[in-house]
Design a protein around this motif. Structure first.
Motif, PDB file in Angstrom:
ATOM      1  N   ASP A 128      77.589 -77.634   8.880  1.00  0.00           N
ATOM      2  CA  ASP A 128      76.452 -76.790   8.514  1.00  0.00           C
ATOM      3  C   ASP A 128      76.937 -75.693   7.570  1.00  0.00           C
ATOM      4  O   ASP A 128      78.028 -75.137   7.770  1.00  0.00           O
ATOM      5  N   LEU A 151      75.328 -72.160   5.374  1.00  0.00           N
ATOM      6  CA  LEU A 151      74.210 -71.268   5.096  1.00  0.00           C
ATOM      7  C   LEU A 151      74.397 -70.600   3.740  1.00  0.00           C
ATOM      8  O   LEU A 151      75.516 -70.238   3.363  1.00  0.00           O
ATOM      9  N   GLU A 153      71.194 -74.774   4.615  1.00  0.00           N
ATOM     10  CA  GLU A 153      69.920 -74.063   4.541  1.00  0.00           C
ATOM     11  C   GLU A 153      70.082 -72.807   3.699  1.00  0.00           C
ATOM     12  O   GLU A 153      71.119 -72.140   3.759  1.00  0.00           O
ATOM     13  N   PRO A 205      68.167 -67.020  12.206  1.00  0.00           N
ATOM     14  CA  PRO A 205      69.314 -67.805  11.723  1.00  0.00           C
ATOM     15  C   PRO A 205      70.675 -67.234  12.094  1.00  0.00           C
ATOM     16  O   PRO A 205      71.659 -67.971  12.132  1.00  0.00           O
ATOM     17  N   LEU A 234      73.070 -68.977  14.440  1.00  0.00           N
ATOM     18  CA  LEU A 234      73.889 -70.116  14.019  1.00  0.00           C
ATOM     19  C   LEU A 234      75.309 -69.712  13.616  1.00  0.00           C
ATOM     20  O   LEU A 234      76.174 -70.576  13.466  1.00  0.00           O
ATOM     21  N   ASP A 272      79.003 -68.782  13.428  1.00  0.00           N
ATOM     22  CA  ASP A 272      80.298 -68.731  14.120  1.00  0.00           C
ATOM     23  C   ASP A 272      81.362 -69.092  13.093  1.00  0.00           C
ATOM     24  O   ASP A 272      81.073 -69.281  11.909  1.00  0.00           O
ATOM     25  N   VAL A 310      80.988 -72.074  10.505  1.00  0.00           N
ATOM     26  CA  VAL A 310      79.865 -72.141   9.560  1.00  0.00           C
ATOM     27  C   VAL A 310      80.167 -71.313   8.312  1.00  0.00           C
ATOM     28  O   VAL A 310      80.141 -70.070   8.370  1.00  0.00           O
TER      29      VAL A 310
END
Length: 301
Positions: A158, A160, A187, A198, A201, A203, A206
């Motif tokens: 993932d 961001l 995203e 958000p 999410l 950590d 990411v």
């Protein structure tokens, strides 16, 4: 991006819509309004359907397209060609950049016509746009650094992307490109929205890519970056040298872009996020030009 520019500089109220959803809302259209359609191919089915809906509602139709002989171009009242040249890759990058350039010049012209931009401001903004090619070359000097960062992103599940103001649409663009060609979930968010969900999410696994040009929103973006780092997020900071230096090496990676006016920053800041997606995809061995399940032109709804 066009909404931010046209409202902020030309002072024209703008609504943005997803073409595939637009006509199903039975949208009421303003009297003497204009509808602007953006399409690389000029053949996208849902965009064309929305165009015809607006035509029936008496709107002026403006098309920003790369194919001047396309259906959308033929049915428009005004055609603003992007002149990007032949498109091969499905996940287009030059089409995006040239669409931004057309929207920027349209904003200047409308602002001048409406009196919200005077002659001196017009000359300054045109000069800023004229400098983009040389500034873009400077951005490309960071390609080796971008490859190193992409090696880490390629390992993530993932990713961001964060930005404020005109950097928020760029966050969406960066996330879309990464999804399209590397198949990594990504995203894009408005940085100020992080604390509304958000941030849960975040950590150490990411990567968080932050677009932070030195504009009036930089300090607020920096505050959001501090929140991300406090929760273990590995931040890739994209700013100018002074902006990157503000984090004093506390971010995982910093990419210092050339100093430029905030108005034209989106054209430059799009390049590194697109290159990050490209290099991540190459490292993963995916087909960069023909991603799975995608077509160059979406001709069905």
């Amino acid at each position: 991006m066009g909404k931010y520019w046209l409202e902020g500089l030309a002072r024209i109220p703008v609504e943005t819509d997803i073409a595939s959803e637009f006509r199903y809302r039975s949208q009421a259209m303003p009297r003497d309004g204009a509808a602007l359609f953006i399409s690389q191919s000029g053949e996208t089915a849902d965009t064309l359907a929305a165009l015809r809906y607006c035509r029936a509602a008496g709107q002026m139709i403006i098309a920003i397209v790369n194919q001047p002989e396309s259906t959308i171009a033929r049915e428009a009242d005004v055609v603003l060609p992007t002149l990007a040249g032949p498109e091969i890759g499905v996940a287009s990058t030059k089409a995006f950049t040239t669409q931004l350039a057309v929207l920027a010049t349209l904003t200047i012209a409308l602002g001048r016509a409406r009196g919200t931009i005077d002659a001196d401001a017009e000359a300054a903004m045109v000069g800023q746009l004229a400098e983009i090619p040389s500034r873009a070359n400077e951005v490309l000097y960071h390609d080796e650094r971008l490859q190193q960062i992409a090696a880490e992103i390629a390992q993530a599940r993932d990713v961001l992307y964060l930005g404020r103001g005109t950097s928020f649409p760029l966050a969406l663009e960066g996330a879309l490109k990464l999804k399209e060609i590397s198949y990594i979930h990504a995203e894009g968010y408005a940085a100020g929205e992080m604390k509304h969900g958000p941030i849960a999410l975040i950590d150490e696994s990411v990567p968080v890519i932050v677009l932070a040009p030195p504009d009036e929103l930089f300090e607020k973006t920096l505050s959001n970056v501090e929140e991300v780092m406090a929760r273990g997020g590995r931040v890739v900071m994209i700013s100018d040298a002074a902006g990157v230096a503000r984090l004093q090496g506390r971010c995982a990676f910093g990419i210092a872009l050339p100093v430029c006016a905030p108005f034209v920053a989106p054209l430059l800041y799009a390049i590194p996020v697109q290159l990050l997606a490209y290099h991540a995809a190459v490292l993963k061995g995916t087909d960069v030009d023909q991603p799975r399940n995608l077509a160059k032109s979406v001709t069905v709804e």
